[in-house]
Design a protein around this motif. Structure first.
Motif, short mmCIF file in Angstrom:
data_model
loop_
_atom_site.label_atom_id
_atom_site.label_comp_id
_atom_site.label_asym_id
_atom_site.label_seq_id
_atom_site.Cartn_x
_atom_site.Cartn_y
_atom_site.Cartn_z
N ALA A 48 9.98 4.45 7.28
CA ALA A 48 11.38 4.13 7.58
C ALA A 48 11.88 2.82 6.97
CB ALA A 48 11.60 4.11 9.10
N ARG A 49 11.38 2.49 5.78
CA ARG A 49 11.89 1.29 5.09
C ARG A 49 11.52 1.35 3.61
NH1 ARG A 49 8.01 -2.49 8.76
NH2 ARG A 49 6.04 -1.48 8.20
N GLY A 50 12.37 0.74 2.80
CA GLY A 50 12.11 0.66 1.37
C GLY A 50 12.16 2.00 0.65
N LEU A 51 11.63 2.00 -0.56
CA LEU A 51 11.64 3.22 -1.38
C LEU A 51 10.89 4.36 -0.70
CD1 LEU A 51 12.35 4.48 -4.18
CD2 LEU A 51 10.09 3.71 -4.95
N TYR A 52 9.82 4.02 0.00
CA TYR A 52 8.99 5.03 0.65
C TYR A 52 9.44 5.25 2.10
CZ TYR A 52 6.20 3.80 -3.43
OH TYR A 52 5.79 3.54 -4.72
N TYR A 53 10.73 5.34 2.29
CA TYR A 53 11.32 5.45 3.63
C TYR A 53 10.77 6.66 4.39
CZ TYR A 53 14.92 5.51 7.27
OH TYR A 53 15.57 5.49 8.49
N TRP A 54 10.70 7.82 3.73
CA TRP A 54 10.33 9.06 4.41
C TRP A 54 8.83 9.35 4.40
CZ3 TRP A 54 13.86 10.73 7.50
CH2 TRP A 54 15.20 10.54 7.19
N ASP A 55 8.05 8.48 3.76
CA ASP A 55 6.60 8.64 3.79
C ASP A 55 6.04 8.03 5.06
OD1 ASP A 55 5.78 9.70 0.97
OD2 ASP A 55 7.29 8.17 0.58
N THR A 56 4.81 8.38 5.39
CA THR A 56 4.19 7.78 6.56
C THR A 56 3.77 6.35 6.27
OG1 THR A 56 1.96 8.49 5.97
CG2 THR A 56 3.30 10.03 7.26
N VAL A 57 3.51 5.58 7.30
CA VAL A 57 3.06 4.20 7.14
C VAL A 57 1.77 4.17 6.32
CG1 VAL A 57 2.09 2.21 8.37
CG2 VAL A 57 4.19 3.31 9.20
N SER A 58 0.87 5.11 6.61
CA SER A 58 -0.40 5.18 5.88
C SER A 58 -0.17 5.48 4.40
CB SER A 58 -1.29 6.25 6.50
OG SER A 58 -2.47 6.42 5.75
N SER A 59 0.67 6.48 4.11
CA SER A 59 0.96 6.84 2.71
C SER A 59 1.64 5.70 1.98
CB SER A 59 1.83 8.10 2.66
OG SER A 59 1.15 9.21 3.18
N ALA A 60 2.61 5.05 2.63
CA ALA A 60 3.32 3.94 2.01
C ALA A 60 2.37 2.79 1.69
CB ALA A 60 4.45 3.47 2.91
N ALA A 61 1.43 2.52 2.60
CA ALA A 61 0.45 1.45 2.37
C ALA A 61 -0.39 1.76 1.14
CB ALA A 61 -0.44 1.28 3.60
N ASN A 248 -5.20 -2.23 2.58
CA ASN A 248 -3.80 -2.25 3.01
C ASN A 248 -3.58 -1.32 4.19
OD1 ASN A 248 -1.28 -3.46 2.63
ND2 ASN A 248 -0.50 -1.70 1.49
N MET A 249 -4.27 -0.18 4.20
CA MET A 249 -4.17 0.73 5.34
C MET A 249 -4.72 0.07 6.61
SD MET A 249 -5.36 4.27 3.51
CE MET A 249 -5.41 5.24 5.03
N ALA A 250 -5.84 -0.64 6.45
CA ALA A 250 -6.41 -1.35 7.60
C ALA A 250 -5.45 -2.43 8.09
CB ALA A 250 -7.76 -1.95 7.22
N ARG A 251 -4.76 -3.07 7.14
CA ARG A 251 -3.82 -4.15 7.50
C ARG A 251 -2.67 -3.64 8.36
NH1 ARG A 251 0.96 -6.00 5.82
NH2 ARG A 251 1.11 -4.36 4.23
N VAL A 252 -2.18 -2.43 8.04
CA VAL A 252 -1.04 -1.90 8.78
C VAL A 252 -1.47 -1.06 9.98
CG1 VAL A 252 0.42 -1.92 6.73
CG2 VAL A 252 -0.85 0.17 7.32
N GLY A 253 -2.78 -0.99 10.20
CA GLY A 253 -3.27 -0.26 11.37
C GLY A 253 -3.44 1.23 11.17
N ALA A 254 -3.38 1.71 9.92
CA ALA A 254 -3.57 3.13 9.64
C ALA A 254 -5.06 3.46 9.69
CB ALA A 254 -3.00 3.49 8.27
N PRO A 255 -5.43 4.66 10.13
CA PRO A 255 -6.85 5.04 10.19
C PRO A 255 -7.46 5.11 8.80
CG PRO A 255 -5.45 6.94 10.64
CD PRO A 255 -4.55 5.74 10.64
N ILE A 256 -8.69 4.60 8.67
CA ILE A 256 -9.39 4.60 7.39
C ILE A 256 -10.87 4.76 7.63
CG2 ILE A 256 -9.41 2.07 7.44
CD1 ILE A 256 -9.48 4.25 4.27
#
Length: 284
Positions: A48-61, A248-256
């Motif tokens: 919900a922000r930037g160019l990757y608005y509609w992607d998930t937080v994990s995908s955007a990261a 970056n995924m770990a930084r934003v809290g996405a599962p890795i």
């Protein structure tokens, strides 16, 4: 070099479009991520922000990590390798082919994997341009004389071993992720995509190329030297990108996966060492 006139126009075009795509992906945007349940029942968080608005937080990261690597590593390599190629350097041409392979892989994934955004046609243009320029560079090599440009001291066994290890790791990692979806009632980890397209590309293309390059290199075949050289450069940039994606995924809290987070940097470091050794053993 063959097709140099075409490359004089196409490579700069790839550079400019890649620069636009990478900067746009990293450009900050305002918004608040929100949870969403996909039609398959998977719980995801939309960026919900930037160019990757509609992607998930994990995908955007992951995509922004790739944008950063493209900006600070991929584009400088493209410029340097193209300059060396124009000066008649075989090392430069091998680097150019590998860098184009990285850009091609990146924008195939962006074309088919990123949620539709304002740069869709830029992704398509980069996919198309990098594909045809990659082919032009690959067919410019004289395969009959190529092995003679490599020193007899080239550690072919070590390079082939690294390629086999990368193929085995990708196979086990991706088949494990796919197999998890076979359990009754399991929800595939697709996020906002419709299928496991990265796994399809790696299992259908990258893994076979790694195995083929390793086998042909051990047999001292021309295609083995070419595919191994191009592959090491391509996997170096991609390995750095994947390693940064995990962080970056770990930084934003996405599962890795901890295994993937640990193994990819090791493969990247070994790849860097082998790439340097290989280029030092190119006599051109």
């Amino acid at each position: 070099m063959k097709h140099s006139y075409a490359l004089n126009w196409l490579v700069p075009a790839i550079f400019i479009l890649t620069l636009v795509a990478a900067v746009a992906g990293l450009w900050p945007g305002e918004g608040t991520p929100y949870p969403l349940t996909t039609f398959r029942g998977e719980e995801v968080t939309i960026n919900a922000r930037g160019l990757y608005y509609w992607d998930t937080v994990s995908s955007a990261a992951q995509m922004q990590a790739n944008d950063l690597v493209t900006l600070v590593l991929g584009l400088p390599l493209l410029a340097i390798s193209f300059w060396l190629t124009q000066r008649g350097s075989l090392r430069g041409r091998l680097l150019l082919a590998g860098t184009l392979g990285f850009i091609l892989y990146t924008y195939i994934t962006m074309t088919f994997g990123a949620h539709y955004n304002a740069l869709f046609l830029v992704y398509v243009a980069l996919f198309s341009l990098s594909l045809f320029v990659f082919v032009l560079v690959m067919i410019s090599f004289d395969l009959e004389t190529l092995p003679a440009h490599f020193s007899a001291k080239l550690p072919r066994g070590w390079i082939a071993g690294l390629l086999f290890f990368a193929a085995a790791f990708l196979t086990l990692a991706w088949l494990g992720r796919i197999a998890a979806a076979f359990a009754p009632g399991a929800v595939p980890a697709l996020e906002n995509t419709t299928s496991m397209f990265i796994q399809a590309m790696d299992l259908g293309l990258i893994v076979p190329v790694c195995i083929l390059a390793g086998v042909l290199l051990l047999r001292r075949r021309p295609w083995g030297y070419l595919l191994a050289s191009v592959g090491l450069t391509k996997f170096l940039t991609l390995g750095v990108a994947v390693s940064l994606m995990g962080l970056n995924m770990a930084r934003v809290g996405a599962p890795i996966s901890i295994v993937e987070l640990g193994i990819f940097p090791i493969i990247t470091l070994l790849n860097l060492i082998m790439a340097i050794v290989l280029l030092r053993n190119v006599q051109a």
